[in-house]
Scaffold this motif. Sequence first.
Motif, PDB file in Angstrom:
ATOM      1  N   TYR A 645       0.855  -1.188   0.000  1.00 39.23           N
ATOM      2  CA  TYR A 645       0.000   0.000   0.000  1.00 39.23           C
ATOM      3  C   TYR A 645       0.888   1.234   0.000  1.00 39.23           C
ATOM      4  O   TYR A 645       1.854   1.318   0.769  1.00 39.23           O
ATOM      5  CB  TYR A 645      -0.872   0.013   1.255  1.00 39.23           C
ATOM      6  CG  TYR A 645      -1.970  -1.039   1.247  1.00 39.23           C
ATOM      7  CD1 TYR A 645      -3.261  -0.714   0.862  1.00 39.23           C
ATOM      8  CD2 TYR A 645      -1.714  -2.350   1.641  1.00 39.23           C
ATOM      9  CE1 TYR A 645      -4.270  -1.667   0.851  1.00 39.23           C
ATOM     10  CE2 TYR A 645      -2.712  -3.306   1.628  1.00 39.23           C
ATOM     11  CZ  TYR A 645      -3.990  -2.960   1.228  1.00 39.23           C
ATOM     12  OH  TYR A 645      -4.984  -3.903   1.218  1.00 39.23           O
ATOM     13  N   GLU A 646       0.593   2.202  -0.842  1.00 40.95           N
ATOM     14  CA  GLU A 646       1.377   3.443  -0.877  1.00 40.95           C
ATOM     15  C   GLU A 646       0.456   4.631  -1.101  1.00 40.95           C
ATOM     16  O   GLU A 646      -0.664   4.473  -1.560  1.00 40.95           O
ATOM     17  CB  GLU A 646       2.419   3.384  -2.005  1.00 40.95           C
ATOM     18  CG  GLU A 646       3.548   2.415  -1.688  1.00 40.95           C
ATOM     19  CD  GLU A 646       4.543   2.261  -2.833  1.00 40.95           C
ATOM     20  OE1 GLU A 646       4.580   3.147  -3.702  1.00 40.95           O
ATOM     21  OE2 GLU A 646       5.240   1.238  -2.846  1.00 40.95           O
ATOM     22  N   HIS A 647       1.018   5.807  -0.819  1.00 41.98           N
ATOM     23  CA  HIS A 647       0.346   7.087  -1.107  1.00 41.98           C
ATOM     24  C   HIS A 647      -1.034   7.184  -0.462  1.00 41.98           C
ATOM     25  O   HIS A 647      -2.028   7.433  -1.144  1.00 41.98           O
ATOM     26  CB  HIS A 647       0.211   7.313  -2.631  1.00 41.98           C
ATOM     27  CG  HIS A 647       1.497   7.111  -3.357  1.00 41.98           C
ATOM     28  ND1 HIS A 647       1.652   6.197  -4.381  1.00 41.98           N
ATOM     29  CD2 HIS A 647       2.699   7.679  -3.185  1.00 41.98           C
ATOM     30  CE1 HIS A 647       2.888   6.209  -4.809  1.00 41.98           C
ATOM     31  NE2 HIS A 647       3.553   7.112  -4.092  1.00 41.98           N
ATOM     32  N   GLU A 661     -12.537  12.373   2.463  1.00 45.30           N
ATOM     33  CA  GLU A 661     -12.108  11.551   1.328  1.00 45.30           C
ATOM     34  C   GLU A 661     -10.736  10.946   1.590  1.00 45.30           C
ATOM     35  O   GLU A 661      -9.809  11.654   1.981  1.00 45.30           O
ATOM     36  CB  GLU A 661     -12.074  12.395   0.059  1.00 45.30           C
ATOM     37  CG  GLU A 661     -13.464  12.869  -0.322  1.00 45.30           C
ATOM     38  CD  GLU A 661     -13.464  13.762  -1.544  1.00 45.30           C
ATOM     39  OE1 GLU A 661     -12.594  13.577  -2.402  1.00 45.30           O
ATOM     40  OE2 GLU A 661     -14.339  14.645  -1.596  1.00 45.30           O
ATOM     41  N   ILE A 662     -10.634   9.668   1.362  1.00 49.20           N
ATOM     42  CA  ILE A 662      -9.377   8.954   1.616  1.00 49.20           C
ATOM     43  C   ILE A 662      -9.072   8.116   0.378  1.00 49.20           C
ATOM     44  O   ILE A 662      -9.970   7.493  -0.186  1.00 49.20           O
ATOM     45  CB  ILE A 662      -9.524   8.014   2.834  1.00 49.20           C
ATOM     46  CG1 ILE A 662      -9.910   8.821   4.075  1.00 49.20           C
ATOM     47  CG2 ILE A 662      -8.243   7.237   3.100  1.00 49.20           C
ATOM     48  CD1 ILE A 662     -10.403   7.993   5.225  1.00 49.20           C
ATOM     49  N   SER A 663      -7.807   8.114  -0.024  1.00 49.78           N
ATOM     50  CA  SER A 663      -7.459   7.225  -1.144  1.00 49.78           C
ATOM     51  C   SER A 663      -6.111   6.576  -0.890  1.00 49.78           C
ATOM     52  O   SER A 663      -5.302   7.065  -0.089  1.00 49.78           O
ATOM     53  CB  SER A 663      -7.440   7.997  -2.470  1.00 49.78           C
ATOM     54  OG  SER A 663      -6.356   8.889  -2.463  1.00 49.78           O
ATOM     55  N   VAL A 664      -5.893   5.472  -1.555  1.00 46.42           N
ATOM     56  CA  VAL A 664      -4.635   4.753  -1.373  1.00 46.42           C
ATOM     57  C   VAL A 664      -4.324   3.982  -2.658  1.00 46.42           C
ATOM     58  O   VAL A 664      -5.253   3.564  -3.363  1.00 46.42           O
ATOM     59  CB  VAL A 664      -4.737   3.801  -0.152  1.00 46.42           C
ATOM     60  CG1 VAL A 664      -5.647   2.621  -0.424  1.00 46.42           C
ATOM     61  CG2 VAL A 664      -3.385   3.332   0.327  1.00 46.42           C
ATOM     62  N   GLN A 679      -9.059  -2.521   3.350  1.00 49.12           N
ATOM     63  CA  GLN A 679      -9.881  -2.295   4.548  1.00 49.12           C
ATOM     64  C   GLN A 679      -9.512  -0.964   5.204  1.00 49.12           C
ATOM     65  O   GLN A 679      -8.342  -0.725   5.493  1.00 49.12           O
ATOM     66  CB  GLN A 679      -9.646  -3.423   5.562  1.00 49.12           C
ATOM     67  CG  GLN A 679      -9.913  -4.806   4.985  1.00 49.12           C
ATOM     68  CD  GLN A 679      -9.324  -5.944   5.829  1.00 49.12           C
ATOM     69  OE1 GLN A 679      -9.370  -5.908   7.050  1.00 49.12           O
ATOM     70  NE2 GLN A 679      -8.772  -6.950   5.170  1.00 49.12           N
ATOM     71  N   LEU A 680     -10.502  -0.156   5.448  1.00 49.19           N
ATOM     72  CA  LEU A 680     -10.273   1.139   6.107  1.00 49.19           C
ATOM     73  C   LEU A 680     -10.794   1.070   7.545  1.00 49.19           C
ATOM     74  O   LEU A 680     -11.983   0.804   7.777  1.00 49.19           O
ATOM     75  CB  LEU A 680     -11.018   2.249   5.353  1.00 49.19           C
ATOM     76  CG  LEU A 680     -11.115   3.600   6.080  1.00 49.19           C
ATOM     77  CD1 LEU A 680      -9.740   4.258   6.251  1.00 49.19           C
ATOM     78  CD2 LEU A 680     -12.053   4.553   5.328  1.00 49.19           C
ATOM     79  N   TYR A 681      -9.879   1.318   8.486  1.00 51.72           N
ATOM     80  CA  TYR A 681     -10.259   1.333   9.900  1.00 51.72           C
ATOM     81  C   TYR A 681     -10.091   2.753  10.440  1.00 51.72           C
ATOM     82  O   TYR A 681      -9.135   3.449  10.079  1.00 51.72           O
ATOM     83  CB  TYR A 681      -9.361   0.393  10.714  1.00 51.72           C
ATOM     84  CG  TYR A 681      -9.540  -1.061  10.344  1.00 51.72           C
ATOM     85  CD1 TYR A 681     -10.471  -1.852  10.996  1.00 51.72           C
ATOM     86  CD2 TYR A 681      -8.785  -1.634   9.320  1.00 51.72           C
ATOM     87  CE1 TYR A 681     -10.649  -3.192  10.651  1.00 51.72           C
ATOM     88  CE2 TYR A 681      -8.951  -2.967   8.962  1.00 51.72           C
ATOM     89  CZ  TYR A 681      -9.892  -3.741   9.629  1.00 51.72           C
ATOM     90  OH  TYR A 681     -10.071  -5.061   9.286  1.00 51.72           O
ATOM     91  N   THR A 738      -7.919   8.753  13.930  1.00 52.24           N
ATOM     92  CA  THR A 738      -6.817   8.085  13.230  1.00 52.24           C
ATOM     93  C   THR A 738      -7.425   7.161  12.186  1.00 52.24           C
ATOM     94  O   THR A 738      -8.550   6.699  12.346  1.00 52.24           O
ATOM     95  CB  THR A 738      -5.998   7.215  14.198  1.00 52.24           C
ATOM     96  OG1 THR A 738      -6.896   6.340  14.868  1.00 52.24           O
ATOM     97  CG2 THR A 738      -5.247   8.049  15.205  1.00 52.24           C
ATOM     98  N   TYR A 739      -6.692   6.912  11.141  1.00 53.91           N
ATOM     99  CA  TYR A 739      -7.204   5.965  10.147  1.00 53.91           C
ATOM    100  C   TYR A 739      -6.073   5.084   9.647  1.00 53.91           C
ATOM    101  O   TYR A 739      -4.893   5.483   9.645  1.00 53.91           O
ATOM    102  CB  TYR A 739      -7.910   6.692   9.000  1.00 53.91           C
ATOM    103  CG  TYR A 739      -7.070   7.724   8.297  1.00 53.91           C
ATOM    104  CD1 TYR A 739      -6.977   9.022   8.794  1.00 53.91           C
ATOM    105  CD2 TYR A 739      -6.356   7.401   7.139  1.00 53.91           C
ATOM    106  CE1 TYR A 739      -6.194   9.965   8.154  1.00 53.91           C
ATOM    107  CE2 TYR A 739      -5.582   8.345   6.492  1.00 53.91           C
ATOM    108  CZ  TYR A 739      -5.501   9.630   7.009  1.00 53.91           C
ATOM    109  OH  TYR A 739      -4.720  10.564   6.395  1.00 53.91           O
ATOM    110  N   THR A 740      -6.415   3.879   9.276  1.00 52.19           N
ATOM    111  CA  THR A 740      -5.425   2.877   8.885  1.00 52.19           C
ATOM    112  C   THR A 740      -5.915   2.132   7.660  1.00 52.19           C
ATOM    113  O   THR A 740      -7.071   1.704   7.610  1.00 52.19           O
ATOM    114  CB  THR A 740      -5.259   1.827  10.015  1.00 52.19           C
ATOM    115  OG1 THR A 740      -5.057   2.517  11.239  1.00 52.19           O
ATOM    116  CG2 THR A 740      -4.106   0.892   9.761  1.00 52.19           C
ATOM    117  N   ILE A 741      -5.022   1.993   6.690  1.00 49.76           N
ATOM    118  CA  ILE A 741      -5.278   1.058   5.580  1.00 49.76           C
ATOM    119  C   ILE A 741      -3.991   0.258   5.423  1.00 49.76           C
ATOM    120  O   ILE A 741      -2.917   0.838   5.219  1.00 49.76           O
ATOM    121  CB  ILE A 741      -5.607   1.777   4.254  1.00 49.76           C
ATOM    122  CG1 ILE A 741      -6.870   2.631   4.395  1.00 49.76           C
ATOM    123  CG2 ILE A 741      -5.776   0.760   3.133  1.00 49.76           C
ATOM    124  CD1 ILE A 741      -7.319   3.330   3.121  1.00 49.76           C
ATOM    125  N   GLY A 742      -4.079  -1.070   5.530  1.00 48.46           N
ATOM    126  CA  GLY A 742      -2.859  -1.879   5.515  1.00 48.46           C
ATOM    127  C   GLY A 742      -1.961  -1.423   6.648  1.00 48.46           C
ATOM    128  O   GLY A 742      -2.414  -1.272   7.788  1.00 48.46           O
TER     129      GLY A 742
END
Length: 751
Positions: A645-647, A661-664, A679-681, A738-742
């Motif tokens: 996962y990047e960016h 808005e969140i992107s990855v 998965q977005l937490y 806070t948010y987490t992806i990977g």
Amino acid sequence: MKRISAVFFWCVIAACSVSKNRQSSALTGLTLEEKVGQTCQITLDAVAQTDAQGRTLVPLKLDTNKLTEALVKYKVGSILNVSWHTLTRAQWQEITETIHAYYASGRIKIPVIYGIDAIHGVNYTRGATLFPQEIGLAATWNPSIAEEFARITAYETRASGIPWNFSPVLDLGRNPLWSRNFETLGEDPYLCSVMGAAIIKGYQGNNSASIDSLHVLACMKHFVGYSASMSGRDRTPAWIPDKYMKELYFPPFKAAVKAGAKTVMINSGTVNGIPGHVNKPLIQHSLKDEWEFPGFAVSDWEDFNMLHTVHRVAPDLKKAYEQAFNAGVDMSMVPLSPDYKTYCESMIQSVNEGKITLDRLNDAVNRISSTKQAVGLMNKVQPSLAQYTAFGSTQHKLAAKKAALESITLLKNNDILPLNASAKFLVAGPTSDNLIFLNGAWTHTWQGMDTSFNTQGCKTIVQAFQDKYGTNCIFSKGVELFKEREVEQSRFVTLEDYIKKLDEVETVVLCLGELPSTEKPGDLRSLNLDSKQLELAKMAYAKKKRVILMLVEGRPRIIRDIVDQAAAVVQCYLPGDHGAEALVELISGEANFSGKLPYTYPKYDGVMEFYDRPRSVDRSNVGDFNAFNPEWPFGFGLHYGEVSYEHLKSNEVLRENSPWEISVDVINKGNREIDEVVQLYVGDEIASMVPAGEQLKRFQKVKIPAGKSVTVHFVLNKTDLMLVNQSGEWVFEPGTFTYTIGSLKGKVVIN
Ligand code: BGC
């Protein structure tokens, strides 16, 4: 019976279905007996021919006298279930047509609605397509798979003449001990809501106001809190504080109501000391009034009676019926004979005495009859079963295999998979050689233990391996499972053979797990996998064999002692009739894994925590002691190849009413295609009530070709970040999230 023209009667109902008062007046054409009968549901056994001992005859035959007594004298409005085993379509056709003929010929005014538990395919019809059980569907993290499962199941249920399915289970799988964990969509309310709504759509089609002959009525089960029993044993008490009821247990039901679900079944257990069937605040106020659920509520098995006989909140059966009915349960699954007669007679008495108002009875009958109308039952001529030519078709079976392919989850792989086809290997273990282990309960019979109904032509795990790898695959079972006095036991079988064959191979595919079971018969004393199954693995390790553990289980059984030395671990769940074929395609590398755990896999049975635990759970004063130490976390699953996962991009500060808005970028670094569940937490840093450390807020399963990347976009709104405060209200509290992806993390300030 007071007779009016049925056509006239239904025109009046349709015209008056807008307001409650007008609906009530539409029912004036029905007698009190007819109205009460509409609220009564009996089991098929109650109208079947029996032998001298009162046992239902095999093959099943309807008893016309009993049927006439139930439908014409007592005016029973619904029949459910199968007798003790699965039936052919021809048998279903005979049963459902005989029942409908009472309406078609005018002997009864309102048709009978037939309901069944078709929970992973129409599992009580021979030759039907059997999918993975719900826990496996959840592990696909793919709503379109869930919808397709439901669409096919609806089709095959209608092809059996049945318009009403007691599915899906929307209870959260929050106690892995619970025997019905496999019937759930896992531990998380968001995953369960998304997948559950997809199932409702697949069952009912796009127009829930008028369900065509390819679809069925869905039934949300079991409203609400059934799965949260403290002991983990079926139908034992749960305590659920208001906050967690609203935040955890309500959302899947709310989402299903929004998706148009037409019926609901009530929780057989108790929550906070209140039996589900008398919980008026939940059934009447929340579900019907606040969420505007327009359909009807059916009780679970004998649960009106159980208010008196088991829960002891009603001094007698009559009061029990009054309590449940007045709490908002519209139909009683009585379900046996002669109990249903007592039910009908005392309900009539209760209405005559004013203990149940006519308004309440009319409301229930309106809900039931308008639902019958919505599913097309008022047509005198029912769809011919001959038109369902795709029943059990190859196309349907491929869809079931695809569901299994996307659900089976790779939990560990020390470079042993894909399995090299050239070497000899051993398949062993208790769950390797029978379809019953792949299907679990609610398959051909209630407990799914009778092997004589196994679908012909479907493969067990060992057969699928042998078909793929030929004589390179040798077999020895080693351990078998059985039940003694209701308790699951294991014993060694062919142990010498197993030990001898271990010496002939380098690799062992060891199929572990549990016997099919559900409800009370599935109660467990411990989540630990039994010692004999563990022993099979240890014997192989002692001989330095590379062991691939295949978990074929409805709930995560504790296997801590054999995980570290395993070369690979694969969670199969209960993948259904086509599960073994799917498994071998994955193991051989013909297909890639993409399933992710829909629950936290525990390592110790003294530590049952969920991924959305509060941060306090992770507090540690003494070295490496950490209360949250699962074997594998929620959402975990490997594939062949590597994804990075990047960016990760997001707003840094935003106003509370603006979209977040969140992107990855998700990059497939390997040389084969991968399906990845992104998965977005999100975690709330500070809140007025202890916040969850993180909660799943969005997910998307994306296909990424080898060496390519895709950008995934998510948008959250304030409502996604709300919590239930100390006053029991849903509120948004501005602050830092806070948010987490990977492995990527970020923070946003929302004010
Ligand atoms: C189960 C329900 C099921 C019903 C009818 C009950 O014992 O709890 O889930 O729908 O039986 O078979």
